[in-house]
Design a protein around this motif. Structure first.
Motif, mmCIF file in Angstrom:
data_model
loop_
_atom_site.group_PDB
_atom_site.id
_atom_site.type_symbol
_atom_site.label_atom_id
_atom_site.label_comp_id
_atom_site.label_asym_id
_atom_site.label_seq_id
_atom_site.Cartn_x
_atom_site.Cartn_y
_atom_site.Cartn_z
ATOM 1 N N SER A 246 -18.416 15.788 -31.771
ATOM 2 C CA SER A 246 -18.812 14.382 -31.727
ATOM 3 C C SER A 246 -19.807 14.132 -30.598
ATOM 4 C CB SER A 246 -17.588 13.495 -31.531
ATOM 5 O OG SER A 246 -17.978 12.135 -31.531
ATOM 6 N N HIS A 247 -20.671 13.139 -30.820
ATOM 7 C CA HIS A 247 -21.545 12.662 -29.752
ATOM 8 C C HIS A 247 -20.819 11.635 -28.904
ATOM 9 C CE1 HIS A 247 -24.807 13.924 -32.588
ATOM 10 N NE2 HIS A 247 -25.301 14.358 -31.452
ATOM 11 N N ASP A 248 -19.698 11.119 -29.403
ATOM 12 C CA ASP A 248 -18.998 10.016 -28.754
ATOM 13 C C ASP A 248 -18.100 10.567 -27.640
ATOM 14 O OD1 ASP A 248 -17.509 7.875 -27.982
ATOM 15 O OD2 ASP A 248 -16.870 7.292 -30.005
ATOM 16 N N ARG B 174 -30.098 33.060 -36.895
ATOM 17 C CA ARG B 174 -31.508 32.684 -37.094
ATOM 18 C C ARG B 174 -31.645 32.182 -38.516
ATOM 19 N NH1 ARG B 174 -31.655 37.712 -35.090
ATOM 20 N NH2 ARG B 174 -32.286 37.867 -32.911
ATOM 21 N N TYR B 175 -32.248 31.002 -38.668
ATOM 22 C CA TYR B 175 -32.525 30.532 -40.034
ATOM 23 C C TYR B 175 -33.705 31.310 -40.602
ATOM 24 C CZ TYR B 175 -29.230 26.704 -39.469
ATOM 25 O OH TYR B 175 -28.082 25.989 -39.291
ATOM 26 N N ASP B 176 -34.657 31.615 -39.716
ATOM 27 C CA ASP B 176 -35.841 32.356 -40.137
ATOM 28 C C ASP B 176 -35.681 33.789 -39.614
ATOM 29 O OD1 ASP B 176 -38.268 33.484 -40.512
ATOM 30 O OD2 ASP B 176 -39.421 32.000 -39.354
ATOM 31 N N GLY C 235 -22.740 18.327 -27.411
ATOM 32 C CA GLY C 235 -24.009 18.924 -26.987
ATOM 33 C C GLY C 235 -25.156 18.081 -27.486
ATOM 34 N N ASP C 236 -26.328 18.342 -26.920
ATOM 35 C CA ASP C 236 -27.507 17.574 -27.297
ATOM 36 C C ASP C 236 -27.831 17.769 -28.776
ATOM 37 O OD1 ASP C 236 -27.711 16.911 -24.676
ATOM 38 O OD2 ASP C 236 -29.154 18.500 -24.187
ATOM 39 N N SER C 237 -28.616 16.831 -29.284
ATOM 40 C CA SER C 237 -29.112 16.977 -30.654
ATOM 41 C C SER C 237 -29.929 18.266 -30.737
ATOM 42 C CB SER C 237 -29.971 15.762 -30.980
ATOM 43 O OG SER C 237 -30.465 15.881 -32.273
ATOM 44 N N GLY C 238 -29.654 19.059 -31.759
ATOM 45 C CA GLY C 238 -30.396 20.305 -31.944
ATOM 46 C C GLY C 238 -29.815 21.480 -31.175
ATOM 47 N N SER C 239 -28.650 21.269 -30.497
ATOM 48 C CA SER C 239 -28.077 22.372 -29.705
ATOM 49 C C SER C 239 -27.279 23.362 -30.565
ATOM 50 C CB SER C 239 -27.205 21.817 -28.572
ATOM 51 O OG SER C 239 -26.158 21.027 -29.091
ATOM 52 N N GLY C 240 -27.096 23.066 -31.841
ATOM 53 C CA GLY C 240 -26.481 24.055 -32.732
ATOM 54 C C GLY C 240 -25.053 23.751 -33.163
ATOM 55 N N LYS C 241 -24.592 22.524 -32.986
ATOM 56 C CA LYS C 241 -23.206 22.187 -33.326
ATOM 57 C C LYS C 241 -22.940 22.355 -34.839
ATOM 58 C CE LYS C 241 -23.698 18.042 -31.631
ATOM 59 N NZ LYS C 241 -25.117 18.117 -31.191
ATOM 60 N N THR C 242 -23.867 21.807 -35.630
ATOM 61 C CA THR C 242 -23.673 21.909 -37.086
ATOM 62 C C THR C 242 -23.770 23.365 -37.532
ATOM 63 O OG1 THR C 242 -24.631 19.716 -37.320
ATOM 64 C CG2 THR C 242 -24.548 21.061 -39.310
ATOM 65 N N THR C 243 -24.705 24.085 -36.928
ATOM 66 C CA THR C 243 -24.844 25.514 -37.264
ATOM 67 C C THR C 243 -23.532 26.244 -36.973
ATOM 68 O OG1 THR C 243 -27.193 25.373 -36.705
ATOM 69 C CG2 THR C 243 -26.244 27.581 -36.831
ATOM 70 N N LEU C 244 -22.924 25.944 -35.820
ATOM 71 C CA LEU C 244 -21.662 26.592 -35.447
ATOM 72 C C LEU C 244 -20.556 26.242 -36.459
ATOM 73 C CD1 LEU C 244 -19.784 28.156 -33.603
ATOM 74 C CD2 LEU C 244 -19.673 26.184 -32.082
ATOM 75 N N ALA D 292 -33.071 33.113 -31.586
ATOM 76 C CA ALA D 292 -31.948 32.631 -32.393
ATOM 77 C C ALA D 292 -31.718 31.151 -32.080
ATOM 78 C CB ALA D 292 -30.697 33.431 -32.058
ATOM 79 N N VAL D 293 -31.349 30.341 -33.098
ATOM 80 C CA VAL D 293 -31.026 28.935 -32.829
ATOM 81 C C VAL D 293 -29.645 28.831 -32.177
ATOM 82 C CG1 VAL D 293 -32.453 27.952 -34.670
ATOM 83 C CG2 VAL D 293 -30.068 28.468 -35.139
ATOM 84 N N LEU D 294 -28.844 29.865 -32.378
ATOM 85 C CA LEU D 294 -27.503 29.865 -31.790
ATOM 86 C C LEU D 294 -27.175 31.272 -31.324
ATOM 87 C CD1 LEU D 294 -25.018 27.819 -31.667
ATOM 88 C CD2 LEU D 294 -24.071 29.227 -33.464
HETATM 89 N N1 LIG Z 1 -31.570 24.739 -42.537
HETATM 90 C C1 LIG Z 1 -32.272 24.938 -41.411
HETATM 91 N N2 LIG Z 1 -33.406 25.655 -41.427
HETATM 92 C C2 LIG Z 1 -34.118 25.889 -40.300
HETATM 93 N N3 LIG Z 1 -33.747 25.431 -39.076
HETATM 94 C C3 LIG Z 1 -32.628 24.706 -39.002
HETATM 95 C C4 LIG Z 1 -31.822 24.418 -40.146
HETATM 96 N N4 LIG Z 1 -30.763 23.679 -39.752
HETATM 97 C C5 LIG Z 1 -30.906 23.504 -38.427
HETATM 98 N N5 LIG Z 1 -32.008 24.118 -37.962
HETATM 99 C C6 LIG Z 1 -32.457 24.179 -36.560
HETATM 100 O O1 LIG Z 1 -31.409 24.777 -35.792
HETATM 101 C C7 LIG Z 1 -31.247 24.110 -34.533
HETATM 102 C C8 LIG Z 1 -29.816 23.618 -34.388
HETATM 103 O O2 LIG Z 1 -29.590 22.602 -35.368
HETATM 104 P P1 LIG Z 1 -28.154 21.951 -35.609
HETATM 105 O O3 LIG Z 1 -28.283 21.040 -36.796
HETATM 106 O O4 LIG Z 1 -27.141 23.031 -35.687
HETATM 107 O O5 LIG Z 1 -27.965 21.118 -34.269
HETATM 108 P P2 LIG Z 1 -26.932 19.949 -33.915
HETATM 109 O O6 LIG Z 1 -26.441 20.209 -32.533
HETATM 110 O O7 LIG Z 1 -25.879 19.852 -34.983
HETATM 111 O O8 LIG Z 1 -27.855 18.654 -33.965
HETATM 112 P P3 LIG Z 1 -27.455 17.106 -34.197
HETATM 113 O O9 LIG Z 1 -26.562 16.697 -33.057
HETATM 114 O O10 LIG Z 1 -28.791 16.424 -34.151
HETATM 115 O O11 LIG Z 1 -26.790 17.000 -35.546
HETATM 116 C C9 LIG Z 1 -32.304 22.992 -34.526
HETATM 117 O O12 LIG Z 1 -33.421 23.461 -33.804
HETATM 118 C C10 LIG Z 1 -32.658 22.790 -35.977
HETATM 119 O O13 LIG Z 1 -33.980 22.365 -36.114
#
Ligand SMILES: Nc1ncnc2c1ncn2[C@@H]1O[C@H](COP(=O)(O)OP(=O)(O)OP(=O)(O)O)[C@@H](O)[C@H]1O
Length: 241
Positions: free
Chosen positions: A214-216, A25-27, A52-61, A33-35
């Motif tokens: 990757s999205h590709d 959780r970021y907050d 995964g879709d945009s916002g699915s949590g790849k970067t968070t992972l 939880a976002v992930l």
């Molecule tokens: N620093 C942050 N603070 C608060 N919420 C965040 C932060 N970073 C990401 N999020 C939220 O966490 C969720 C997952 O984001 P994340 O960037 O991990 O997704 P993603 O799959 O990498 O997206 P994309 O494909 O668009 O890059 C989203 O709802 C995003 O808004």
């Protein structure tokens, strides 16, 4: 010489990644939880395509796996060593020594030469390569970059060339785990395929694990394992060993 002794699990297989009940959780006050990943194991040496879709949590992972973030709940072990529970200092040291990262923001020091940028990564790993220039040159040649870029400032290279320098920097310490986020976005189709072959060959030769985001979807064919974030978060991706 690496100091980490990787233990074999009882099945005789080494785990590169072992995540158990991980939530982020970021907050902290938020209930959702976002992930949330109940269980995920990657056998050392496996190469995983993650999409995964945009916002699915790849970067968070990826940020959790590189130790930039720590999970709100649950544990992450890497190379069968505790990782998410380490102090920030020890996590940084572990990352420098064992993990190579290629993220969308290149994080090259723009005014430093390509060689100095690569040397920096080697410096932070605390296992200095006495022949760093030679090693860097060999790596850059494998990545199809001309030797004359070595002494040029990083910001004078094209975006595609900078992507290759970032890969060389990530590989210079022969990491056991490579985390890669959209590395081919600046390459055309033929350069992209050549690049994928080189990257996967290098990982195979080093026995490194690779998590490649990757999205590709056309890149999926380069990988034996492909995982979508939805299945991972549903706990539908089982141990790979
Ligand atoms: N620093 C942050 N603070 C608060 N919420 C965040 C932060 N970073 C990401 N999020 C939220 O966490 C969720 C997952 O984001 P994340 O960037 O991990 O997704 P993603 O799959 O990498 O997206 P994309 O494909 O668009 O890059 C989203 O709802 C995003 O808004």
């Amino acid at each position: 010489m690496k100091t980490l002794r990787i233990q074999k699990s009882i099945t005789g297989t080494t785990l590169g990644i072992n995540m158990q009940n991980v939530q982020h959780r970021y907050d902290q006050s938020s209930t959702a939880a976002v992930l949330s990943i109940p269980h995920w194991q990657v056998k050392q040496g496996d190469r995983v395509f993650l999409h995964g879709d945009s916002g699915s949590g790849k970067t968070t992972l990826l940020n959790l796996l590189s130790g930039i973030l720590t999970p709100t709940e649950g544990t992450i072990e890497l190379l069968e060593q505790p990782f998410s529970t380490l102090s920030a200092r020890r996590r940084d040291a572990f990352r420098a020594r064992h993990i190579g990262v290629v993220f969308q923001q290149f994080n090259l020091v723009p005014y430093l030469s390509v060689l100095k940028n690569i040397q920096l990564a080697n410096y932070f790993a605390a296992k200095r390569d006495k022949h760093i220039e030679e090693t860097a040159n060999t790596l850059l040649a494998k990545l199809n970059l001309p030797a004359n870029v070595l002494h040029k400032p990083a910001n004078t290279l094209s975006v595609g060339q900078q992507q290759r320098v970032v890969i060389a920097r990530a590989l210079i310490n022969q990491p056991e785990l490579l985390l890669v986020d959209e590395p081919t976005s600046a390459l055309d189709a033929s350069a992209r395929d050549a690049f994928m072959d080189i990257l996967l060959n290098m990982c195979e030769n080093a026995g490194a694990s690779l998590v490649f985001v990757s999205h590709d979807m056309s890149l999926q064919r380069f990988f034996s394992t492909s995982i979508d974030m939805h299945s991972l978060c549903q706990g539908k991706v089982n141990a790979s060993c």
